[in-house]
Design a protein around this motif. Structure first.
Motif, PDB file in Angstrom:
ATOM      1  N   GLU A  33      52.535  -1.024 -13.102  1.00 41.12           N
ATOM      2  CA  GLU A  33      52.612  -2.479 -12.959  1.00 41.12           C
ATOM      3  C   GLU A  33      53.590  -3.103 -13.955  1.00 41.12           C
ATOM      4  O   GLU A  33      54.091  -4.204 -13.738  1.00 41.12           O
ATOM      5  N   ALA A  34      53.867  -2.385 -15.036  1.00 42.65           N
ATOM      6  CA  ALA A  34      54.751  -2.930 -16.072  1.00 42.65           C
ATOM      7  C   ALA A  34      56.211  -2.556 -15.840  1.00 42.65           C
ATOM      8  O   ALA A  34      57.084  -2.931 -16.644  1.00 42.65           O
TER       9      ALA A  34
ATOM     10  N   ASP B  38      59.004  -5.383 -15.804  1.00 45.52           N
ATOM     11  CA  ASP B  38      59.230  -5.975 -17.129  1.00 45.52           C
ATOM     12  C   ASP B  38      59.974  -5.009 -18.038  1.00 45.52           C
ATOM     13  O   ASP B  38      60.886  -5.409 -18.781  1.00 45.52           O
ATOM     14  N   GLU B  39      59.597  -3.747 -18.001  1.00 47.45           N
ATOM     15  CA  GLU B  39      60.264  -2.754 -18.850  1.00 47.45           C
ATOM     16  C   GLU B  39      61.731  -2.578 -18.434  1.00 47.45           C
ATOM     17  O   GLU B  39      62.612  -2.424 -19.284  1.00 47.45           O
TER      18      GLU B  39
ATOM     19  N   ILE C 159      54.526   4.144 -19.600  1.00 44.53           N
ATOM     20  CA  ILE C 159      54.186   2.787 -19.167  1.00 44.53           C
ATOM     21  C   ILE C 159      53.380   2.822 -17.876  1.00 44.53           C
ATOM     22  O   ILE C 159      53.424   3.783 -17.117  1.00 44.53           O
ATOM     23  N   ASP C 160      52.623   1.764 -17.639  1.00 42.59           N
ATOM     24  CA  ASP C 160      51.905   1.600 -16.383  1.00 42.59           C
ATOM     25  C   ASP C 160      52.875   1.198 -15.280  1.00 42.59           C
ATOM     26  O   ASP C 160      53.891   0.544 -15.536  1.00 42.59           O
TER      27      ASP C 160
ATOM     28  N   ARG D 251      60.822   4.393 -23.299  1.00 42.46           N
ATOM     29  CA  ARG D 251      59.736   4.141 -22.362  1.00 42.46           C
ATOM     30  C   ARG D 251      59.878   5.136 -21.208  1.00 42.46           C
ATOM     31  O   ARG D 251      60.972   5.353 -20.701  1.00 42.46           O
TER      32      ARG D 251
END
Length: 488
Positions: free
Chosen positions: A100-101, A104-105, A97-98, A71
């Motif tokens: 905002e993510a 979580d990532e 990835i965004d 990622r």
């Protein structure tokens, strides 16, 4: 090899390899290294900046995409250099990835690869990057930084308070000052060199020292040697209440096997020091006899150390002036001698021989006039400027002692440990340096040898002894084992 930011740029330019190809080479080498560290099938979160360091991360991602779940987080925006843009376009699109993510990532990642800033970083992180780096630092994840931990400077120990903290930092092609100053900044646990096999210049401004180099330069006693073969070591110091400092000078000189040690000592502490050290030749002096005792010794010695324990010594200012004006051999100035320089730096201009000063950071602040904060993060630059301006060798003591030479060379010491965080360790170093300068004619090499050995014997010592109870008096015995190892 060790080089700085300027030197690394010159190496890259001299290689003749186009930037795009060099980025591919770096990314491929990093990917190969990661395969030996991170199990296949792991999830790797790659933090990429907008410059070429981010481009290296894009290449790593492309190289590992089939073996790992990769990622890519664009933590400082999209790439801006031509080469990084090219590497970005070749990424599998699902890997990016965004913003905002990100949390979580990060939570799902097995490891984090830091490719945000390279060796060109300078200054402070902006607020959003600080928050993101703080989140990474508190995540508990395995973190690997590429070349320089993001938020840290290449040529110093200066780091933003939220700079990336890594378990491993991969030094690309050469070690940089940042890597050698680990104890100063504490931003990584281990460093590993990733060799690009680029052509390097034959000479570096950064000197090195290790056990092999030490004993290659250490003088051997020939069969026809006698006590005066290498010359006499002169140590001047001590005063009422501080006799132990001179005793540690003598211990240091004896540790390296200086064969003929002389000690000029105030009469009031002569018996104390003489009862502790049997082999030196003592020359007690009083308030009215200091000149007639010390002047002949200066002119018959091969190296001179002055200042340890001399706080209340009578005529200490006159003795310093005499040494600097009369000596034609290396002079080591420590402790009280440094305090005498605080308001009288011009006396160094009288020196007719190499002068080595051994301040810790507070002493260096006092004699240089620089604030502690300016020195702490820029030890190389501040010590180098002082060495150049005053034509002295600066041994700036600390967790990573920095040695700066008047010709612009450096030595950053990595040996030693917290066992030396005790009173008297500096006095011991002054004696080691003076002893080695007696026997080793190359002054620059002798100073590097002494600084390295001072730390290395502590490293050897704690293999059998505690850090907390470590006794400086053990140094001769530890050194004797090392001498025997090398057949001396």
């Amino acid at each position: 090899m060790i080089t700085d930011k300027k030197g690394m740029k010159e190496i890259e330019a001299a290689s003749g390899i186009p930037v795009q190809d060099l980025m591919e080479q770096v990314g491929t080498a990093i990917a190969e290294t990661l395969r030996s560290i991170i199990p296949a099938g792991s999830t790797l979160l790659i933090l990429c900046g907008k410059g070429n360091n981010g481009g290296d991360g894009f290449v790593v991602c492309r190289q590992l995409a089939k073996e790992y779940t990769c990622r890519v987080a664009l933590v400082d925006g999209k790439p801006v250099t031509k080469e990084a843009k090219h590497a970005y376009r070749r990424l599998p699109k699902h890997t990016v990835i965004d913003h905002e993510a990100f949390s979580d990532e990060l939570r799902n990642a097995d490891a984090v690869l830091d490719c945000v800033y390279g060796f060109g970083f300078h200054g402070c992180l902006n607020a959003s990057i600080k928050n993101l780096f703080a989140e990474v630092n508190h995540s508990g994840k395995t973190v690997i930084s590429v070349d320089i931990n993001s938020g840290c400077e290449c040529d110093s120990a200066a780091c933003d308070s939220d700079a990336i903290q890594s378990d491993l930092t991969l030094a690309i092609d050469c070690y940089k000052p940042f890597h050698l100053l680990r104890k100063e900044h504490g931003k990584f646990k281990k460093v590993q060199l990733v060799d690009l096999h680029l052509p390097h210049p034959a000479v570096s401004r950064f000197r090195t020292m290790d056990e092999e180099q030490f004993f290659a330069s250490f003088p051997k006693k020939m069969e026809n040697a006698y006590k005066g073969t290498f010359g006499k070591t002169l140590l001047i110091g001590g005063c009422y209440g501080m006799a132990g400092a001179l005793g540690l000078n003598l211990l240091g000189a004896r540790t390296v096997g200086a064969p003929y040690i002389q000690a000029a000592v105030p009469e009031e502490v002569y018996q104390v020091v003489a009862s502790y050290c049997m082999t030196p030749v003592f020359h007690p002096f009083g308030s009215h006899t200091w000149y007639e005792v010390i002047e002949p010794l200066i002119n018959t010695s091969q190296a001179i150390g002055f200042g340890s324990g001399a706080t209340y010594m009578h005529h200490k200012e006159d003795i310093l002036d005499l040494i600097l004006q009369e000596s034609r051999v290396p002079v080591v100035l420590d402790a009280e001698a440094l305090r005498l320089l605080e308001h009288n730096m011009f006396v160094l201009r009288f020196a007719k021989a190499p002068v080595i000063i051994t301040p810790h950071i507070s002493e260096f602040s006092a004699i240089s006039g620089l604030p502690l904060s300016a020195i702490r993060d820029q030890k190389i630059n501040t010590a180098s400027a002082f060495a150049r301006d005053y034509k002295v060798i600066v041994v700036l003591k600390g967790p990573n002692t920095v040695v700066a030479f008047p010709n612009g060379e450096f030595y950053i010491n990595e040996s030693g440990n917290q066992a030396l965080a005790q009173a008297g360790a500096g006095d011991l170093l002054a004696g080691i340096l003076t002893g080695l300068l007696t026997m080793t004619r190359d002054v620059y090499t002798a100073v590097c040898m002494g600084v390295w050995l001072h730390g290395y014997l502590a490293d050897l010592g704690i293999q059998k002894r505690s850090i907390q109870g470590f006794r400086l008096e053990n140094y001769p015995d530890i050194m004797d084992e090392l001498f025997r190892k090398h057949g001396l």
